[in-house]
Design an enzyme around this catalytic site. Structure first.
Site, PDB file in Angstrom:
ATOM      1  N   LYS A 129       0.830  -1.215   0.000  1.00  0.00           N
ATOM      2  CA  LYS A 129       0.000   0.000   0.000  1.00  0.00           C
ATOM      3  C   LYS A 129       0.861   1.259   0.000  1.00  0.00           C
ATOM      4  O   LYS A 129       0.635   2.169  -0.779  1.00  0.00           O
ATOM      5  CB  LYS A 129      -0.927   0.039   1.226  1.00  0.00           C
ATOM      6  CG  LYS A 129      -1.913  -1.107   1.312  1.00  0.00           C
ATOM      7  CD  LYS A 129      -2.929  -0.894   2.426  1.00  0.00           C
ATOM      8  CE  LYS A 129      -2.344  -0.857   3.819  1.00  0.00           C
ATOM      9  NZ  LYS A 129      -1.751  -2.145   4.256  1.00  0.00           N
ATOM     10  N   ARG A 157      -9.640   1.231   8.734  1.00  0.00           N
ATOM     11  CA  ARG A 157      -9.264  -0.136   9.087  1.00  0.00           C
ATOM     12  C   ARG A 157     -10.378  -0.838   9.844  1.00  0.00           C
ATOM     13  O   ARG A 157     -10.259  -2.016  10.147  1.00  0.00           O
ATOM     14  CB  ARG A 157      -8.009  -0.118   9.950  1.00  0.00           C
ATOM     15  CG  ARG A 157      -6.706  -0.235   9.141  1.00  0.00           C
ATOM     16  CD  ARG A 157      -5.548  -0.208  10.122  1.00  0.00           C
ATOM     17  NE  ARG A 157      -4.377  -0.893   9.655  1.00  0.00           N
ATOM     18  CZ  ARG A 157      -3.295  -0.282   9.175  1.00  0.00           C
ATOM     19  NH1 ARG A 157      -3.283   1.012   9.012  1.00  0.00           N
ATOM     20  NH2 ARG A 157      -2.234  -0.984   8.831  1.00  0.00           N
ATOM     21  N   ARG A 198      11.457  -6.084   5.141  1.00  0.00           N
ATOM     22  CA  ARG A 198      11.331  -4.647   4.935  1.00  0.00           C
ATOM     23  C   ARG A 198      12.228  -3.859   5.881  1.00  0.00           C
ATOM     24  O   ARG A 198      12.407  -4.219   7.041  1.00  0.00           O
ATOM     25  CB  ARG A 198       9.875  -4.228   5.179  1.00  0.00           C
ATOM     26  CG  ARG A 198       9.649  -2.735   5.088  1.00  0.00           C
ATOM     27  CD  ARG A 198       8.217  -2.402   4.859  1.00  0.00           C
ATOM     28  NE  ARG A 198       7.402  -2.538   6.063  1.00  0.00           N
ATOM     29  CZ  ARG A 198       6.108  -2.215   6.091  1.00  0.00           C
ATOM     30  NH1 ARG A 198       5.503  -1.790   5.010  1.00  0.00           N
ATOM     31  NH2 ARG A 198       5.420  -2.345   7.206  1.00  0.00           N
ATOM     32  N   ARG A 241      11.154  -1.923  11.420  1.00  0.00           N
ATOM     33  CA  ARG A 241      10.099  -1.473  12.322  1.00  0.00           C
ATOM     34  C   ARG A 241       9.870  -2.535  13.385  1.00  0.00           C
ATOM     35  O   ARG A 241       9.898  -3.722  13.095  1.00  0.00           O
ATOM     36  CB  ARG A 241       8.794  -1.289  11.529  1.00  0.00           C
ATOM     37  CG  ARG A 241       8.611   0.085  10.957  1.00  0.00           C
ATOM     38  CD  ARG A 241       7.483   0.159   9.953  1.00  0.00           C
ATOM     39  NE  ARG A 241       6.203  -0.364  10.415  1.00  0.00           N
ATOM     40  CZ  ARG A 241       5.068  -0.290   9.706  1.00  0.00           C
ATOM     41  NH1 ARG A 241       5.079   0.282   8.512  1.00  0.00           N
ATOM     42  NH2 ARG A 241       3.956  -0.787  10.173  1.00  0.00           N
ATOM     43  N   ARG A 243      -0.599  -8.845  13.496  1.00  0.00           N
ATOM     44  CA  ARG A 243      -1.174  -7.794  12.632  1.00  0.00           C
ATOM     45  C   ARG A 243      -2.081  -8.406  11.573  1.00  0.00           C
ATOM     46  O   ARG A 243      -3.126  -7.847  11.249  1.00  0.00           O
ATOM     47  CB  ARG A 243      -0.053  -6.997  11.957  1.00  0.00           C
ATOM     48  CG  ARG A 243       0.647  -6.035  12.903  1.00  0.00           C
ATOM     49  CD  ARG A 243       1.948  -5.522  12.321  1.00  0.00           C
ATOM     50  NE  ARG A 243       1.771  -4.671  11.160  1.00  0.00           N
ATOM     51  CZ  ARG A 243       2.745  -4.393  10.292  1.00  0.00           C
ATOM     52  NH1 ARG A 243       3.945  -4.924  10.448  1.00  0.00           N
ATOM     53  NH2 ARG A 243       2.519  -3.609   9.280  1.00  0.00           N
TER      54      ARG A 243
END
Ligand code: AMP
Length: 214
Positions: free
Chosen positions: A15, A89, A123, A156, A167
């Site tokens: 996204k 969300r 990531r 992160r 998540r």
């Protein structure tokens, strides 16, 4: 008519990556609620700090989120439109959105779960400008710094595998039903998010050009 867009999909769908490209191509601001929350992680609110939720893989309360979003959308740079990444969300957030803005299109990035875990755990995020990289698919500079601004990259907290699984569970439970919500309103454009960054972008670019520049 302002070009108000939403990009929806599981964590790790791409996204942020695609929203950055959309923002540049159409000169509209990229509003990432995750980025806003991370920049204010230790902000005290009536509901505690964002950190207490984010690092557990849980959503911040709707009341906290709605207040932050409302403030952001009042900024004058949103007058010609925006690409919203990470909001709504929950059903409550979507209903609130219906009240405050006319959304033109919801782009739904559909990605297989196995790709999502691989994308998130590989990531790395820039501590300076927030740009994201992937150690295999979109590597940073040779010395491991950000190619955009030269700052240090970090993983992160919530991209560690254990939190990623939580998540995904939160997404399935609270956000996945929004796909049907927008489909029923005839606002949804579904895009296969499994191919490479450039292939997905080519699909989105064509879709948006056809719709908004015809
Ligand atoms: P993201 O950068 O979009 O992956 O968001 C990171 C984290 O910020 C999420 O896992 C949530 O904890 C929190 N967050 C971001 N957007 C929202 C939202 N719209 N509602 C609730 N929590 C959010």
């Amino acid at each position: 008519m302002p070009m108000n867009l939403i990009i929806l999909g599981p964590p790790g769908a791409g996204k942020g990556t695609q929203a950055t490209k959309i923002a540049k191509h159409f000169s509209i601001p990229h509003i990432s609620t995750g980025q806003i929350l991370r920049a204010n992680k230790d902000m005290e609110t009536d509901y505690g700090t964002p950190r207490e939720y984010i690092d557990q893989g849980e959503y911040v309360p709707d009341e906290m989120m709605v207040e932050i979003l409302q403030k952001r959308l009042e900024e004058p740079d949103t007058d010609d439109g925006f690409i919203l990444d990470g909001y709504p969300r929950t059903r409550t957030q979507a209903e609130y959105m219906d009240e405050i803005a006319d959304i033109e299109l919801v782009i739904y990035l559909n990605v297989d779960e196995k790709n999502v875990i691989e994308r998130l755990t590989g990531r790395r995020t820039c501590t300076g400008c927030g740009a994201t990289f992937h150690m295999d698919f979109d590597p940073p500079a040779d010395d491991g710094t950000c190619t955009e601004c030269g700052s240090e990259l970090k993983q992160r907290e919530d991209d560690q595998e254990e939190v990623v699984r939580k998540r995904l569970e939160t997404y399935r439970d609270k956000t996945a039903p929004l796909v049907q919500y927008y489909r029923e309103k005839d606002m949804l454009a579904e895009v296969d998010g499994n191919p490479s960054i450039e292939e997905v972008w080519a699909t989105i670019e064509e879709l948006l050009d056809d719709r908004f520049e015809a």
